[in-house]
Write an enzyme that holds these catalytic residues in place. Structure first.
Site, PDB file in Angstrom:
ATOM      1  N   LYS B  79       0.807  -1.253   0.084  1.00  0.00           N
ATOM      2  CA  LYS B  79      -0.015  -0.030   0.019  1.00  0.00           C
ATOM      3  C   LYS B  79       0.772   1.141   0.001  1.00  0.00           C
ATOM      4  CE  LYS B  79      -3.925   1.590   2.795  1.00  0.00           C
ATOM      5  NZ  LYS B  79      -4.711   1.458   3.921  1.00  0.00           N
ATOM      6  N   SER B 154      -9.744   1.471   3.243  1.00  0.00           N
ATOM      7  CA  SER B 154      -9.066   2.432   2.390  1.00  0.00           C
ATOM      8  C   SER B 154      -7.914   1.503   1.408  1.00  0.00           C
ATOM      9  CB  SER B 154      -8.138   3.389   3.117  1.00  0.00           C
ATOM     10  OG  SER B 154      -7.277   2.854   3.995  1.00  0.00           O
ATOM     11  N   SER B 178      -9.785  -1.033   7.129  1.00  0.00           N
ATOM     12  CA  SER B 178      -9.367  -1.038   5.880  1.00  0.00           C
ATOM     13  C   SER B 178      -8.620  -1.973   5.144  1.00  0.00           C
ATOM     14  CB  SER B 178      -8.443   0.265   5.908  1.00  0.00           C
ATOM     15  OG  SER B 178      -9.088   1.679   5.969  1.00  0.00           O
TER      16      SER B 178
END
Ligand SMILES: [Mg+2]
Ligand SMILES: [Zn+2]
Lengths: 101, 488, 489
Positions: B79, B154, B178
């Protein structure tokens, strides 16, 4: 009853060093209003005497020995800086009264 | 779309039997990543050259018989909020434009040590603030199952990249769901370990007392492999658990006999959850019972306050964590500001997106004079009560199961105009972060033609039990093997 | 200007910041290097790069506990690091890690010398509110030549250096007491090895809160804060100037406004930096990156048992064990360097008063003339003890020995070989001395006459003449013996 005023949103924005356009300010007052209304459900709960949790798990206090690591290469320290002179960061001068701790 | 990648275990076997090479595997990942960008936008940056070089080195190690770990030579995506030396990290934000890290996150270093090849950084909601991966300066990531829908967030880029079989695994971060919610929306496995299990050193902070790095994979067993590479004590993180991480793979016995599964009565009600989702989850629970698990009802009376508690604490911490983005030492700085205060205000207003600003402002408000006790302190007290709920529940059961999300993947733009509705989609996931306990989501079926996730929560420090349950479930079901259209 | 407030009572409280003597920073493993080029002693943690985390320096904790115990505080088994949020370029994270609601230590006191009734020496107790740990900020450098007129340079070498903040109760009543208090703090920090506490180097900084109230009132007046005063003289002058300013305001019927002030040594006046406003909202909250600092009672007790002797205790010991006067003892404990030097030299030599005399007279004078600190001198206490012993044993004379002190202080060396090299050994050769005495007696017949007429004191004059003739190298005891013999003939 209004939970928050436009002036209060502006005060918070200034603490957070954010400048808001007029539309942003209006929108945020509405959003704050709805969000604070939601959060107010917490006030139903009797928390008298409840110890606050700052960390979800308990651990012994970690410390490190007082052994310095090699300092960063100064070029690398300022490599990401928008502006630097020699090995120092460069910022605009304070032209107003700034809070300092 | 081209042929998708297999699981980590399949790839390992193919490498060991010399059917393929790391260079070939990594090359395939890079090609699929490039090809999918137009439709999915799962990535914000690829490290093609470095990845191929590292794959070559891994192939050479294998030739010499010096394989470092089961993951040596296998590809992964990380990420965009984890740093790696010499690589950009932007948290999908304009404020970090141009930033190149001079150091590496401990979790990423763990992958490097295991010989894993990082192929690139995945898209996310800016600073991990969001549940849809729409709040990204790069534009939204789309759900491989339906390009008009969000992948969740997210960590939506990581979830989409695994679901679309671009990479076999990815790292994400989970502050309020997330990892688990996008895993659920995209039909992959995603796990958030116990708070403190994976070092946060090098993870750009959103809410320090809630953030935790975890993994996405196609199977629970693969997820265990990745966690083994990144978990463990780190002296650079004061909130890191001192004990070494257990060998998760060894716990995957496939046996559920005697296991006590708690079903929170507050979550198994029709109110606030999609009926199709609830039906799929109930069927999954029945499947676990058939495999030998016992179910019992547990109660989490404070769970209904979890969202309010979570957003009070997370925003307060975020407002302080994001103060360092000030245009002085790195990232975006506004042009031509007169004076320091103007430089700060303009830099930050230009650099942060609307959702991030909203949260910084709310968090600043919660901490400000006169409101601290009513919001921040109150939320921390409720957090104590919520932890108590879980302690009590786990006294009578080994794991708790719930839906991961009250709904299937929603449409792009569906919730962006009403932040509060977006926040409410984290209803089942935030409690695990508040309590610091491990939780994963595993595919458990489909509703409305879209994946549904089953959330399995374990007591603190016990990642093995949720992994074992998910693995056992995957041995008796095939939901996790389903591919989105266009991927074979 | 008066040091007291005239018709008003002066109420002063101090916030003292002291750097802890560690090798690395409080939460960052960066080395601490004084005087390095900008950003030459930083680490990603000091720069607040995205993703970095703080880890507490265990030695800093030890030093902070030691200081708190030496100042009679209660050290708490649990304390909390909190974030103090504000924006400033020398504060890289946008917050300072400090302690707020649950500090390391509370209570405690520091005694300062004061004049009791009838001018007798006495002690005044200044109570402490708290001692907490925190990190220092970096430095903003305003240098138009390098940065241009509208820019500032930021150096983060100092960012993260460990500090303790010592907050006093408003027990101080004059500018003199304020500096006496600060001297007492400095002495404790130095004797406990907690800090170099050098104001010039910024190891010790101080904010002074000043308010006035009518005598007899028990309510506090509005206070103002003098920021970052960096020398004892400036503190005293600034406080006097501020007392005067507030007195004038009050006498004129005005009200003092709460504000932060700067002192300009040039004009001798204080000027308002900024008015305190509600805008000062630091949004303190427990730092979620750091868990509560828990100290075991045994850990606190171990540190307590290891707190070194403070100046006052040393001075008392020097008086009681070695019979020194109070004044000598106080002078010999002015700094740990002097006290340690004296103690080692006295232990080696065996006659503490003699050693004290040499240090207070000759060593101090040499240091003053050379503008040196004893810390920076290569002169060892063993060398001083040896030199004095050589005088005692008649191997050299007081005069020769004194002549060597400045050189020893400046560049060290072995007294025995220096005396040999320089030909400063005492002359006790009977032939040489008898010849010198004979010459002196022959040159001063009138003094010999006086001696015989009963003026026995002229012996001293004749002694001096002999010493002169031998360039001060003659062994005085031997000369006195020969003189007595010759005059007695
Ligand atoms: Mg202060
Ligand atoms: Zn302070």
């Amino acid at each position: 009853m209004a939970r928050i005023s436009r002036a209060e949103v502006e005060r918070v924005a200034s603490l957070a060093r954010l400048s808001l356009s007029d539309e942003e300010g209006d929108r945020l007052v509405r959003e704050f209003e709805s969000f604070l209304g939601y959060i107010d459900t917490l006030q139903e709960i009797d928390t008298a005497g409840v110890v606050p949790t700052a960390h979800p798990i308990s651990l012994p206090t970690p410390t490190r020995p007082d052994e310095p690591e090699v300092a960063m290469d100064p070029d690398s320290a300022v490599a990401n800086a928008p502006e630097a002179v020699a090995s120092a960061f460069l910022v605009p001068k304070v032209i107003d009264t700034e809070a300092e701790g | 779309m081209a042929e998708g990648i297999g699981t980590l275990r399949e790839l390992r076997a193919a490498l060991d039997s010399r059917k393929t090479s790391s260079v070939e595997i990594v090359g395939g990942c890079l090609r699929r990543a490039e090809a999918s960008q137009q439709s999915l936008r799962a990535f914000v940056g690829l490290r093609a050259e470095a990845a191929l070089r590292e794959a070559e080195a891994s192939d050479a190690r294998r030739e010499r018989g010096e394989v470092r770990s089961p993951l040596d030579g296998l590809p992964i995506a990380i990420k965009d909020n984890m740093v790696q030396t010499g690589e950009p990290t932007h948290c999908a934000s304009r404020i970090l434009e141009g930033f190149v890290s001079p150091y590496t996150a401990t979790a990423v270093a763990g992958l490097e040590r295991a010989g894993v090849v990082v192929i690139g950084r995945t898209n996310m909601d800016e600073f991990a603030m969001g549940s849809s991966t729409e709040h990204s300066v790069e534009g939204p990531t789309r759900n491989p199952w339906d390009l008009d829908r969000t992948p969740g967030g997210s960590s939506g880029g990581s979830a989409a990249a695994v679901a679309a079989r671009i990479v076999p695994a990815a790292l994400g971060s989970d502050t309020g769901g997330s990892i688990r919610q996008p895993a659920s929306f995209c039909g992959v496995v995603g796990m958030k370990p116990t708070y403190g299990r994976v070092s946060r050193w090098g993870l750009v902070a959103f809410a320090s007392s809630l953030d935790q790095i975890g993994a996405f994979a196609l199977t629970a067993a693969d997820c265990a492999w990745v966690l083994e590479a990144i978990a463990g004590h780190d002296a650079r993180d004061s909130t890191s658990i001192p004990e070494p991480a257990p060998a998760y793979s060894a716990a995957l016995s496939g046996d559920l006999s005697g296991l006590r599964l708690g079903l929170p009565k507050e979550y198994f009600v029709s109110e606030g959850v999609d009926a199709g989702v609830l039906a799929v989850v109930r069927e999954a629970v029945a499947g676990l019972e058939r495999a030998g698990a016992k179910t019992l009802e547990v109660s989490l009376p404070y769970a209904r306050y979890a969202i309010a508690t979570y957003y009070s604490i997370a925003n307060a911490e975020a407002s302080s964590n994001l103060a360092r983005f000030d245009g002085v030492r790195y990232g975006h700085r506004t042009a031509g500001a007169k004076g320091l205060t103007e430089m700060y205000c303009r830099t930050r207003s230009e650099g942060f997106g609307a959702e991030v600003k909203r949260r910084i402002l709310l968090g600043t408000y919660f901490l400000s004079a006169g409101y601290y006790d009513a919001y921040y302190r109150k939320a921390q007290q409720v957090r104590t009560l919520l932890r108590g709920d879980f302690e009590q529940a786990f006294a009578g059961c080994d794991a708790i199961v719930t839906p991961t999300s009250p709904e299937v993947a929603f449409r792009l733009g569906e919730k962006t105009s009403d932040p509060l509705t977006m926040y409410l989609s984290d209803i089942y996931t935030v409690s695990a972060n508040l309590a610091g306990i491990p939780a994963l989501s595993t595919p458990c079926g489909f509703a409305h033609g879209l994946p549904v996730g089953l959330q399995i929560l374990g007591p603190a420090l016990d990642e093995a039990t949720p992994l074992r349950i998910a693995d056992a479930f995957q041995r008796i079901t095939d939901h996790h093997t389903a591919c989105p259209g266009g991927v074979s | 200007m008066s040091a007291s407030g005239g018709e008003f009572e002066v109420v002063i409280g101090l916030e003292v910041h002291a750097h802890l003597r560690t090798k690395s920073k409080l939460f960052s493993p960066a080395p601490i290097l004084y005087g390095a080029e900008p950003n030459h002693s930083v680490h990603p943690v000091c720069l607040a790069l995205p993703g970095v985390l703080p880890v507490l320096n265990e030695h800093a904790v030890e030093l902070a506990i030691r200081a708190a115990l030496a100042m009679n505080c209660e050290v708490h088994q649990r304390s909390i690091f909190a974030r103090k949020n504000y924006f400033y370029p020398d504060l890289p994270k946008g917050y300072q890690i400090s302690q707020y609601e649950e500090p390391l230590a509370t209570g405690g006191w520091v005694d300062i010398p004061t004049q009791g009734a009838g001018g007798a020496a006495s002690k005044k107790r200044v109570r402490l509110t708290r001692i907490h740990m925190e990190e220092d900020a970096g430095k903003s450098i305003h240098d138009d030549a390098i940065a241009g007129a509208d820019a500032t340079l930021v150096d983060l070498n100092r960012a993260g250096v460990p500090l303790i903040e010592i907050v006093s109760e408003p027990d101080i009543r004059s500018a003199e007491e304020a500096t006496d208090y600060l001297r007492a703090i400095r002495s404790i920090l130095r004797f406990t090895d907690v800090s170099d506490a050098d104001m010039e180097k910024g190891h010790l900084r101080c904010d002074v809160n000043v308010s006035l109230r009518p005598h007899g009132s028990d309510e506090y007046g509005t206070r103002t804060e003098l920021k970052n005063l960096n020398s004892f003289r400036f503190i005293e002058d600034a406080v006097r100037a501020e007392i005067e300013r507030q007195s004038e305001t009050l006498r004129a019927g005005g009200a003092v406004r709460q504000c932060t002030l700067a002192y300009d040594p040039q004009s001798g006046r204080t000027s308002v930096l900024r008015i305190k406003e509600d805008a000062d909202d630091y949004r303190y909250f427990p730092d979620p990156d750091l868990i509560p600092m828990l100290l075991a009672p045994e850990q606190i007790e171990r540190v307590r048992s290891e707190v070194p002797e403070l100046a006052e205790q040393r001075a008392e010991r020097f008086q009681h064990e070695w019979g020194l006067s109070e004044q000598d003892a106080i002078q010999l404990t002015a700094s740990p360097a002097i006290a340690n030097f004296f103690q080692a030299a006295a232990d080696r030599h065996g006659a503490p008063q003699t050693v004290a005399n040499w240090i207070l007279r000759d060593v101090m004078q040499a240091l003053k003339e050379l503008e040196m600190a004893l810390d920076d001198s290569p002169f060892s206490p063993e060398a001083l003890a040896q030199l004095i012993s050589m005088v005692d044993e008649g191997k050299t004379t007081v005069k020769s020995a004194r002549g060597l002190i400045a050189e020893l202080v400046e560049s060290g060396g072995d007294p025995e070989s220096l005396i040999a090299e320089r030909g400063l050994a005492a002359v006790s050769d009977a032939g040489v001395l008898e010849r010198a005495v004979a010459e002196v007696l022959a040159e001063n017949p009138e003094n010999v006459e006086l001696f015989h007429s009963g003026e026995k004191k002229v012996v001293n004059f004749l002694m001096g003449q002999v010493m002169r003739k031998t360039q001060g190298k003659a062994d005085p005891a031997a000369v006195r013996e020969i003189l007595a013999r010759e005059l007695g003939k």
